[in-house]
Design a protein around this motif. Structure first.
Motif, short mmCIF file in Angstrom:
data_model
loop_
_atom_site.label_atom_id
_atom_site.label_comp_id
_atom_site.label_asym_id
_atom_site.label_seq_id
_atom_site.Cartn_x
_atom_site.Cartn_y
_atom_site.Cartn_z
N TYR A 112 3.14 -4.36 1.05
CA TYR A 112 3.55 -3.74 1.48
C TYR A 112 4.00 -3.75 2.88
CZ TYR A 112 6.00 0.66 3.58
OH TYR A 112 6.68 1.40 4.52
N ASP A 113 6.17 -3.72 3.23
CA ASP A 113 5.69 -4.22 4.30
C ASP A 113 7.06 -3.97 4.62
OD1 ASP A 113 7.65 -5.82 3.84
OD2 ASP A 113 6.64 -7.05 3.63
N SER A 142 2.63 -4.21 8.72
CA SER A 142 2.31 -3.57 8.38
C SER A 142 0.67 -3.40 8.80
CB SER A 142 1.71 -4.25 7.06
OG SER A 142 1.90 -3.56 5.92
#
Length: 229
Positions: A104-105, A59
């Protein structure tokens, strides 16, 4: 790909657009940080990478430090920068904010995945980070962001304790006419929410220091005319 290869390829992707902008890279245990000094701003772009069985996850986050605010904060809290000119971030954003996704990744298995991620990060930087850097490029801008509506959450600084510390420092440096009103409100928040918590001492130390120092003294600290002791 192994961990070191993924980290190396990610670094190359970030450097491809950050190095020409004056950013310098530094490795850390989780990934890399890229930093640049621009006027009174300290800009930082960083990534971390983790290994999960048959894939890697990464990320990206961005920090923006306003030197006058950060230097005064370091003085108040008796801290010194570990790395020269790195006084930490005043505000921060994550690529998760850009996509409006809580956690989020990005998943990596191949070199092609890394290159695709590089395109995503560059777009994030150009469309989200650059306007962020330009908008919050002064003490006045930070003062307005944190203090115009002190009861409203600021996504770029969602920790209340640090919001109080940086908000009050910005207000005092900026000679905000509502400083005393802000101080009373924030002090009430500290008394109500931080009793028995380590941030209580930090916040109260900040309030006491600002009460005993005028704007000119703070500006001297910010400009390096008063040394750290």
């Amino acid at each position: 790909m192994n961990y070191s290869e993924v980290k190396k390829e990610l670094k190359k992707e970030f450097e491809s657009f950050l190095k020409p902008l004056g950013f310098k890279s530094k490795s850390d245990p989780q990934g890399y940080n890229f930093s640049c000094i621009n006027d009174i701003q300290f800009l930082k772009v960083g990534f971390g990478v983790a290994n999960y069985i048959d894939e890697f996850k990464t990320s990206c986050s961005i920090g923006l430090g306003i030197f006058p605010i950060q230097k005064v904060m370091f003085k108040i809290l008796d801290e010194k920068p570990v790395i020269e000119n790195d006084y930490g971030s005043t505000l921060g954003i994550r690529i998760a904010d850009y996509f409006n996704v809580t956690n989020y990744d990005y998943k990596i298995q191949t070199v092609d995945d890394v290159k695709e991620w590089g395109k995503v990060v560059k777009k994030f930087y150009e469309e989200y980070a650059v306007p962020f850097f330009k908008k919050y490029n002064s003490v006045d801008a930070i003062d307005k962001l944190l203090n115009e509506n002190p009861t409203e959450k600021v996504i770029y600084l969602d920790d209340l304790g640090w919001r109080i510390i940086k908000g009050l420092i910005a207000a005092k440096l900026n000679n905000n006419p509502k400083y005393n009103e802000l101080k009373d409100y924030y002090k009430g928040e500290v008394e109500d929410k931080f009793q028995g918590y380590f941030m209580y001492e930090k916040c109260m130390k900040t309030i006491d220091f600002l009460d005993s120092h005028c704007q000119e003294e703070l500006l001297n600290i910010a400009e390096g005319k008063q040394k750290f002791i």
